[in-house]
Design a protein around this motif. Structure first.
Motif, PDB file in Angstrom:
ATOM      1  N   THR A  29     -12.004   0.626  41.562  1.00 54.21           N
ATOM      2  CA  THR A  29     -11.880   2.468  40.749  1.00 54.21           C
ATOM      3  C   THR A  29     -13.476   2.568  41.533  1.00 54.21           C
ATOM      4  N   GLN A  31     -15.667   2.328  38.894  1.00 57.66           N
ATOM      5  CA  GLN A  31     -16.197   2.552  37.787  1.00 57.66           C
ATOM      6  C   GLN A  31     -15.913   2.027  36.892  1.00 57.66           C
ATOM      7  N   LEU A  33     -16.386   2.526  32.841  1.00 58.58           N
ATOM      8  CA  LEU A  33     -15.378   2.731  31.391  1.00 58.58           C
ATOM      9  C   LEU A  33     -16.221   2.263  30.116  1.00 58.58           C
ATOM     10  N   VAL A  43     -15.270   8.137  31.846  1.00 58.26           N
ATOM     11  CA  VAL A  43     -16.310   6.988  33.563  1.00 58.26           C
ATOM     12  C   VAL A  43     -16.635   7.565  33.141  1.00 58.26           C
ATOM     13  N   THR A  46     -19.705   5.984  37.956  1.00 58.57           N
ATOM     14  CA  THR A  46     -19.407   5.391  39.539  1.00 58.57           C
ATOM     15  C   THR A  46     -20.133   4.798  39.930  1.00 58.57           C
TER      16      THR A  46
END
Length: 285
Positions: A29, A31, A33, A43, A46
């Motif tokens: 993804t 991401q 986290l 999040v 990125t």
């Protein structure tokens, strides 16, 4: 026994306890986290990469991110953007894991783009000093994975996944590594140290996947069974004694590339599991 804190991850990696939350990289993804103890997620970054990517923090609190395929080391600005932190072009692509020691030295490993049966070990560990200088400090690593630094900043432990060992180095005052040795003849991935000097690492037993607490020399002190493969672990929580394990389905009958492709494109089998540990977190990360 373990409890499920979070589900629905692609591949969770680079587990870190920081600022009262579990932080992890959700491969697939792009991401980073942050997860609270109730399973709530945020999040926090990125990352412009695919896999692998890994995280740690500088002494001033800035988040560091290794974008492995691009061979980039990034830090996060106050506005949340990621910018280049140091020029790692001399190392090439294929970077993997990161750890920052108490002096502000950053260790990055790489050279993971090879097959375990190839008979070569092109992996390395590189040092990025606080002034931005970059140099290799160890070579001949058989697929370098998770790393940990002891609380006194005297020892770096590296998971050599394809050699099936946890390998230790002395850390010299200038950040160089010396006195390479087998810390434990146990396979490892994303590792963490505890206050009694043991390492927690994802691994396998005759009964299947597990997270293992290992003493220097290789004695297995504790085992937390898993129903799927573990990729990384850390210790945290209010007293530092909550073990967090990042796990996902891994089919032993499949090859490495096939497993990664399935994990990235198939069902989201990644989980965060928790269990109580006998000793609190120590060292870095």
């Amino acid at each position: 026994m373990s409890d499920v804190l979070l589900t629905g991850l692609k591949i969770g990696e680079s587990a870190r306890w920081h600022d009262g939350r579990l932080w992890l990289c959700n491969w697939g993804t792009q991401q980073v986290l942050a997860v609270d103890l109730d399973g709530g997620t945020e999040v926090v970054a990125t990352v412009p990469t695919t896999i692998p990517f890994s995280i740690d923090w500088l002494p001033d609190g800035r988040l560091l991110v290794v974008a492995g395929p691009e061979g980039r080391l990034l830090h996060q600005e106050p506005d949340g953007s990621l910018v280049d932190h140091a020029d790692l072009t001399c190392l090439g692509a294929g970077l993997n894991e990161i750890v920052v020691d108490g002096r502000g030295n950053t260790y990055v490993n790489g050279g993971t783009d090879f097959h375990p049966d190839a008979g070569v070990a092109p992996g390395f560990v590189a040092l990025v000093t606080p002034d931005g200088a970059v140099r290799r400090v160890a070579d001949g690593i058989a697929f370098p994975n998770g790393m940990a630094v002891t609380p006194d900043d005297s020892t770096l432990i590296v998971s050599e996944s394809f050699a099936g060992t946890l390998t230790a180095f002395d850390i010299e005052p200038d950040g160089s590594l010396s006195n390479r040795r087998v810390w434990a003849p146990v396979p490892g991935d994303g590792i963490v140290l505890d206050a009694e000097g043991a390492v927690w690492t994802p691994g396998w037993t005759d009964a299947g996947p597990a997270c293992l607490r290992v003493a220097e020399g290789g004695e297995v002190l504790a085992t937390v069974p898993l129903d799927r493969a573990g990729f990384a672990c850390t210790l945290g929580g209010d007293d530092g004694r909550t073990l967090f394990v990042l796990a996902a389905d891994w089919h032993m009958q499949e090859g490495f590339e096939e497993n990664i492709e399935r994990l990235l494109t198939g069902p989201e089998t990644g989980q965060v599991l928790t269990a109580r540990a006998p000793a609190a977190h120590a060292g870095r990360p």
